[in-house]
Design an enzyme around this catalytic site. Sequence first.
Site, short mmCIF file in Angstrom:
data_model
loop_
_atom_site.label_atom_id
_atom_site.label_comp_id
_atom_site.label_asym_id
_atom_site.label_seq_id
_atom_site.Cartn_x
_atom_site.Cartn_y
_atom_site.Cartn_z
N LYS A 113 6.83 -6.45 -7.92
CA LYS A 113 5.70 -5.65 -7.45
C LYS A 113 5.95 -5.29 -6.01
O LYS A 113 6.71 -5.96 -5.31
CB LYS A 113 4.39 -6.45 -7.54
CG LYS A 113 3.17 -5.58 -7.64
CD LYS A 113 3.07 -5.02 -9.04
CE LYS A 113 1.78 -4.31 -9.32
NZ LYS A 113 1.55 -4.23 -10.76
N1 GLU Z 1 1.55 -1.17 -12.29
C1 GLU Z 1 1.54 -1.27 -13.71
C2 GLU Z 1 1.26 -2.71 -14.12
O1 GLU Z 1 0.67 -3.45 -13.38
C3 GLU Z 1 2.77 -0.68 -14.37
C4 GLU Z 1 4.07 -1.26 -13.96
C5 GLU Z 1 5.28 -0.49 -14.50
O2 GLU Z 1 5.11 0.46 -15.22
O3 GLU Z 1 6.39 -0.88 -14.15
O4 GLU Z 1 1.54 -3.11 -15.21
#
Ligand code: GLU
Length: 424
Positions: A113
């Site tokens: 993240k």
């Molecule tokens: N931000 C989204 C999540 O928390 C998507 C992450 C992604 O597609 O890599 O799952």
Amino acid sequence: MFGENMVGAGELNPYENAKKQIDRACEHISVDDGVKTWLKHCEKELCVNFPVKMDDGSVRIFTGYRVQHNTARGPAKGGIRFAPDVNMDEVRALATWMTIKCAVVNIPYGGAKGGVTCDPTLLSDGEKERITRRFTYEIVPIIGPEKDIPAPDIGTDGQIMAWMMDTYSMLKGYDNYGAVTGKPIRVGGSRGRTSATGRGVMFCTREALKKKGINEKGARAVVQGFGNVGSWTAKLLHDNGVKIVGISDISGALYNNEGIDPYDLYEYALKNKMMIKGYPKAEEINEKDLFSLECDVLIPAAKENQITSSNADVIKAPIIVEGANGPTTPEGEKILLEKGVFIVPDILANAGGVTVSYFEWVQNRESLYWKEAEVNEKLEAIMLESFYDCLQYSEEHKVGMRDAAYILAIERIADAIKVRGVFP
Ligand code: GLU
């Protein structure tokens, strides 16, 4: 967040909560102590402070993060958040949940993240572009299509992903669509990606209602949040005949016993700086009364720490489907589970987004693009299989759906670690 002052300080640290969730799941299975400790650490953490020229000519320093939690099952994967309260522990928690999430839906990724501490609502498009490009430049040493693939999250969108992909490609000297997912379709994005998280939440809601013997047609839902996840969830549930009786966003909360049409509300929001406040076809209610509305399913689709020990007891819904990451604290969850609430946890319910990100990455690698129906069909198959895998684990281990999802994920990650071995 309301009720914030009424809970113990420790309850609201998302990273501590993610680690508590791992510990709790591990009580039900025999996991190697080393693996358990490994999962309670992040493999790589990068914090960058970088300058950006603002529209008024001044230079501001922004802080950004990229954290890779675990890569035993594949390259790290996860979104980039632009929000005023982004901090290292939040990013660590979100990265941990990504590892678990990708393992629950069995896609070949680890978890990561990132984020930049900023308020995107106060930035011009030019400022956002310069923040995005400089931040991408700062994290380029650790990202890449085979290493760590960013995507959208709160406060970021397809445009920001296009700038990230372009910056990455410029620095490498060739186009590299697979370095980022959640891009606009004309630059390598996947059909169905924008609606994917909401669609996954809708599939989980449908199956949870079935499990509880509640007819989907006419079922009552309350949705917290009207961003990408909340608005798509509301629209797709509405398509299935579910009545959206309550909905909120940062500007306020709305109630209508006869149901709110989310398509109409979206049109209204488009003309109102993307805010739902003042919508004429519903009653305005206090945000803290949203969770106590009579309904069949409550869908927190905003952010973490919304259901805590201070407000879990007011919830009347027999089902909660978590569209957001980490909306329920372990203390809040304990109260809900004692009341018999069926919780579809974030790491399952909102996994549709990263699942279609995976499809996007596969399409980029093949340079072969799928029709939207094919994307949605493949997403449904994965969501259903994962939902029923978790349900089976929950029955076998006599635990809630969150612990079941963690057990399933930890088993998969531990298996990968075991067969790979520990380097050197
Ligand atoms: N931000 C989204 C999540 O928390 C998507 C992450 C992604 O597609 O890599 O799952």
